[in-house]
Design an enzyme around this catalytic site. Structure first.
Site, PDB file in Angstrom:
ATOM      1  N   ASP A 155       0.839  -1.200   0.000  1.00  0.00           N
ATOM      2  CA  ASP A 155       0.000   0.000   0.000  1.00  0.00           C
ATOM      3  C   ASP A 155       0.881   1.259   0.000  1.00  0.00           C
ATOM      4  O   ASP A 155       2.102   1.168   0.156  1.00  0.00           O
ATOM      5  CB  ASP A 155      -0.932  -0.045   1.222  1.00  0.00           C
ATOM      6  CG  ASP A 155      -2.255   0.641   0.960  1.00  0.00           C
ATOM      7  OD1 ASP A 155      -2.316   1.514   0.078  1.00  0.00           O
ATOM      8  OD2 ASP A 155      -3.241   0.318   1.653  1.00  0.00           O
ATOM      9  N   GLU A 187       0.201  -0.118  -5.254  1.00  0.00           N
ATOM     10  CA  GLU A 187      -0.808   0.947  -5.347  1.00  0.00           C
ATOM     11  C   GLU A 187      -0.138   2.261  -5.767  1.00  0.00           C
ATOM     12  O   GLU A 187      -0.691   3.343  -5.565  1.00  0.00           O
ATOM     13  CB  GLU A 187      -1.574   1.093  -4.023  1.00  0.00           C
ATOM     14  CG  GLU A 187      -2.318  -0.164  -3.638  1.00  0.00           C
ATOM     15  CD  GLU A 187      -3.435   0.072  -2.635  1.00  0.00           C
ATOM     16  OE1 GLU A 187      -4.055   1.145  -2.643  1.00  0.00           O
ATOM     17  OE2 GLU A 187      -3.680  -0.842  -1.826  1.00  0.00           O
ATOM     18  N   TRP A 188       1.018   2.147  -6.343  1.00  0.00           N
ATOM     19  CA  TRP A 188       1.825   3.308  -6.745  1.00  0.00           C
ATOM     20  C   TRP A 188       1.034   4.306  -7.594  1.00  0.00           C
ATOM     21  O   TRP A 188       0.931   5.488  -7.227  1.00  0.00           O
ATOM     22  CB  TRP A 188       3.089   2.765  -7.408  1.00  0.00           C
ATOM     23  CG  TRP A 188       3.999   3.723  -8.089  1.00  0.00           C
ATOM     24  CD1 TRP A 188       3.917   5.087  -8.135  1.00  0.00           C
ATOM     25  CD2 TRP A 188       5.171   3.367  -8.828  1.00  0.00           C
ATOM     26  NE1 TRP A 188       4.960   5.599  -8.863  1.00  0.00           N
ATOM     27  CE2 TRP A 188       5.749   4.563  -9.304  1.00  0.00           C
ATOM     28  CE3 TRP A 188       5.794   2.153  -9.135  1.00  0.00           C
ATOM     29  CZ2 TRP A 188       6.918   4.573 -10.076  1.00  0.00           C
ATOM     30  CZ3 TRP A 188       6.949   2.167  -9.897  1.00  0.00           C
ATOM     31  CH2 TRP A 188       7.498   3.375 -10.360  1.00  0.00           C
ATOM     32  N   PRO A 189       0.420   3.884  -8.723  1.00  0.00           N
ATOM     33  CA  PRO A 189      -0.266   4.914  -9.527  1.00  0.00           C
ATOM     34  C   PRO A 189      -1.431   5.582  -8.793  1.00  0.00           C
ATOM     35  O   PRO A 189      -1.628   6.788  -8.932  1.00  0.00           O
ATOM     36  CB  PRO A 189      -0.753   4.155 -10.768  1.00  0.00           C
ATOM     37  CG  PRO A 189      -0.572   2.711 -10.484  1.00  0.00           C
ATOM     38  CD  PRO A 189       0.428   2.571  -9.393  1.00  0.00           C
ATOM     39  N   LEU A 190      -2.169   4.820  -7.995  1.00  0.00           N
ATOM     40  CA  LEU A 190      -3.287   5.425  -7.261  1.00  0.00           C
ATOM     41  C   LEU A 190      -2.820   6.617  -6.435  1.00  0.00           C
ATOM     42  O   LEU A 190      -3.410   7.691  -6.451  1.00  0.00           O
ATOM     43  CB  LEU A 190      -3.939   4.365  -6.350  1.00  0.00           C
ATOM     44  CG  LEU A 190      -4.749   4.853  -5.155  1.00  0.00           C
ATOM     45  CD1 LEU A 190      -5.909   5.739  -5.574  1.00  0.00           C
ATOM     46  CD2 LEU A 190      -5.277   3.677  -4.356  1.00  0.00           C
ATOM     47  N   TYR A 191      -1.708   6.450  -5.721  1.00  0.00           N
ATOM     48  CA  TYR A 191      -1.243   7.536  -4.858  1.00  0.00           C
ATOM     49  C   TYR A 191      -0.538   8.640  -5.646  1.00  0.00           C
ATOM     50  O   TYR A 191      -0.427   9.757  -5.168  1.00  0.00           O
ATOM     51  CB  TYR A 191      -0.334   6.976  -3.751  1.00  0.00           C
ATOM     52  CG  TYR A 191      -1.131   6.189  -2.730  1.00  0.00           C
ATOM     53  CD1 TYR A 191      -1.743   6.834  -1.653  1.00  0.00           C
ATOM     54  CD2 TYR A 191      -1.319   4.813  -2.855  1.00  0.00           C
ATOM     55  CE1 TYR A 191      -2.502   6.127  -0.723  1.00  0.00           C
ATOM     56  CE2 TYR A 191      -2.071   4.093  -1.934  1.00  0.00           C
ATOM     57  CZ  TYR A 191      -2.669   4.764  -0.876  1.00  0.00           C
ATOM     58  OH  TYR A 191      -3.429   4.070   0.036  1.00  0.00           O
ATOM     59  N   ASP A 215     -10.511   2.833  -3.431  1.00  0.00           N
ATOM     60  CA  ASP A 215     -11.074   1.527  -3.054  1.00  0.00           C
ATOM     61  C   ASP A 215     -12.466   1.271  -3.612  1.00  0.00           C
ATOM     62  O   ASP A 215     -13.335   2.143  -3.579  1.00  0.00           O
ATOM     63  CB  ASP A 215     -11.156   1.437  -1.525  1.00  0.00           C
ATOM     64  CG  ASP A 215      -9.788   1.550  -0.880  1.00  0.00           C
ATOM     65  OD1 ASP A 215      -8.786   1.654  -1.614  1.00  0.00           O
ATOM     66  OD2 ASP A 215      -9.733   1.542   0.357  1.00  0.00           O
TER      67      ASP A 215
HETATM   68  C1  GLA Z   1      -6.067   1.308   1.326  1.00  0.00           C
HETATM   69  C2  GLA Z   1      -6.122   0.309   0.185  1.00  0.00           C
HETATM   70  C3  GLA Z   1      -7.183  -0.734   0.457  1.00  0.00           C
HETATM   71  C4  GLA Z   1      -6.870  -1.444   1.773  1.00  0.00           C
HETATM   72  C5  GLA Z   1      -6.758  -0.420   2.894  1.00  0.00           C
HETATM   73  C6  GLA Z   1      -6.252  -1.061   4.168  1.00  0.00           C
HETATM   74  O1  GLA Z   1      -7.235   2.054   1.412  1.00  0.00           O
HETATM   75  O2  GLA Z   1      -6.395   0.968  -1.026  1.00  0.00           O
HETATM   76  O3  GLA Z   1      -7.251  -1.672  -0.591  1.00  0.00           O
HETATM   77  O4  GLA Z   1      -5.692  -2.178   1.629  1.00  0.00           O
HETATM   78  O5  GLA Z   1      -5.849   0.621   2.551  1.00  0.00           O
HETATM   79  O6  GLA Z   1      -6.071  -0.152   5.203  1.00  0.00           O
END
Ligand code: GLA
Length: 418
Positions: A155, A187-191, A215
């Site tokens: 994450d 989750e690199w691109p999301l952030y 999410d």
């Molecule tokens: C972020 C991620 C989710 C999950 C939560 C856990 O929001 O995007 O998929 O892993 O953290 O805290």
């Protein structure tokens, strides 16, 4: 006879992470959407994040045909850790909820013919506030390898965004150095999207799958927003997907509370078209036969896992229908028709209106996958009937010698026969 290939530009899947994993989209189960950070084992032992939950899920996956349908990874998300590292600085599982520790859980999961996934964070803390991996990448990668973990979801909370790339790349290298094959979910691109357009070439070289979007929730509006974002960014994200690396639109929420049966079919169909990881987040111990049948539908799973490894994309929007198409191996094409009109009854749509139908000269072999499996034979045209917020899926195969390819602009290009 000579084949002359008339191609404007073929997709190549340049520079995927070469760790031998995720040649086809990952399939499994991940705890987050359904079980979240429930650590109340005293009051809710059935549903709290504990080794028992993962062992039970592993058992059901074997006993109820999930493993045989292709769902192999049992994945732990946030909230498995103890609030601090151990005396040697290593991450440790909460001893009350994971009394056997993660290694023992991995052994159990492996004994059932499944793989174990775990969760950590590139920054100072996880999103739920547990210890992050910043400054400990090698040690944490080593720990996961010693525990014989098979997948890491990494994450991006609590991290200076300018250091995201460096962090994700360093963890990728650290995992590689362990010598264990660990599927790397980022989750690199999301952030990064919050600040700038991510570098998808670098992401593809670093990760086996990557989240672009916030999410998923257990609701149709959440599924729609994921589809809309993906379609409007498809020129950026689709070319980066291929064997070894996939866009991850987040978990399948099928079998929970928020989607109607038609909406569940839409999520399943479109996730297969998008070549998305199929990571369910639901309670497999208590799932309706209908949702189970859908999640185990081998024809849709066949689209998802097609070895050509091309992500599909939206090709047409017309009359409140959306058409999504995915090129498959052996010159086949999967076409999904989503009815976005949420009023009224079922509406018909003619497949001749799709770009893909161009390859059906003079006809195509048509196999309907949704709403129900049916081999339609050779056809010069075909209509599907789609419920509001539902999706029809067909696979078409051209009957003629002419071959088609897909170019970078998502258009079908004819390959001439001389
Ligand atoms: C972020 C991620 C989710 C999950 C939560 C856990 O929001 O995007 O998929 O892993 O953290 O805290």
């Amino acid at each position: 006879m000579l084949w002359l290939v008339v191609v404007v530009g073929l997709w190549s899947h340049a520079g995927a992470l070469d760790n031998g994993l995720a040649k086809i989209p990952t399939m499994g189960w991940l705890h987050w959407e359904r079980f979240m950070c429930n650590i109340n084992c005293d009051t809710d032992p059935e549903n709290c994040i504990s080794e028992r939950l993962f062992m039970q899920m592993a058992d059901v996956m074997v006993d109820e045909g999930w493993r045989d349908a292709g769902y192999r990874y049992v994945c732990i998300d946030d909230c498995w850790m103890y609030s601090s590292r151990d005396a040697r600085g290593r991450l440790q599982a909460d001893p009350g909820r994971f009394p056997g520790g993660i290694k023992k859980l991995a052994d159990y999961v492996h004994s059932r013919g499944l793989k174990l996934g775990i969760y950590a964070d590139v920054g100072k803390t996880t999103c739920a506030g547990y210890p992050g991996s910043l400054g400990h990448y090698d040690m944490d990668a080593q720990t996961f390898a010693e525990w014989e973990v098979d997948l890491l979801k990494f994450d991006g909370c609590s991290m200076d965004w300018t250091l995201l790339g460096e962090g994700y790349v360093n963890m990728s290298k650290a995992l590689n150095r362990t010598g264990r094959q660990i599927l790397y979910s980022c989750e690199w691109p999301l952030y990064e999207w919050r600040f700038q357009k991510p570098n998808y070439t670098a992401i593809g070289e670093t990760c086996n799958q990557w989240r672009n979007l916030p999410d998923v929730y257990d609701s149709w509006s959440s599924i729609k927003s994921i589809l809309d974002w993906t379609a409007t960014h498809q020129d950026v994200v689709v070319p980066s997907a291929g064997p070894g690396g996939w866009n991850d639109p987040d978990m399948l929420v099928i079998g929970n509370f928020g989607l109607s049966p038609d909406q569940e079919e839409s999520q399943m169909a479109l996730w297969a078209i998008m070549a998305a990881p199929l990571l369910m987040s639901n309670d497999l111990r208590a799932i309706s036969p209908r949702s189970k049948q859908l999640l185990q539908n081998r024809h849709i799973i066949g689209i998802s896992q097609d070895p050509l490894g091309k992500q599909g994309y939206r090709t047409t929007k017309v009359d409140r229908f959306e058409v999504w198409e995915r090129p498959l191996s052996n010159s086949k094409l999967a076409i999904a028709v989503l009815n976005r009109q949420e009023i009224g009854g079922p509406r018909t749509f003619s497949l001749q209106e799709t770009p893909g139908w161009k390859m059906c000269k003079p006809h195509c072999q048509v196999t309907q996958i949704l709403p129900k499996y049916e081999e339609m034979g050779l056809k010069t045209g075909h209509q599907v009937c789609v419920n509001p917020s539902g999706t029809a899926v067909v696979i078409i195969t051209p009957s003629s010698q002419a071959k088609f390819r897909i170019n970078e602009m998502h258009l079908l290009e004819k390959v001439e026969v001389l």
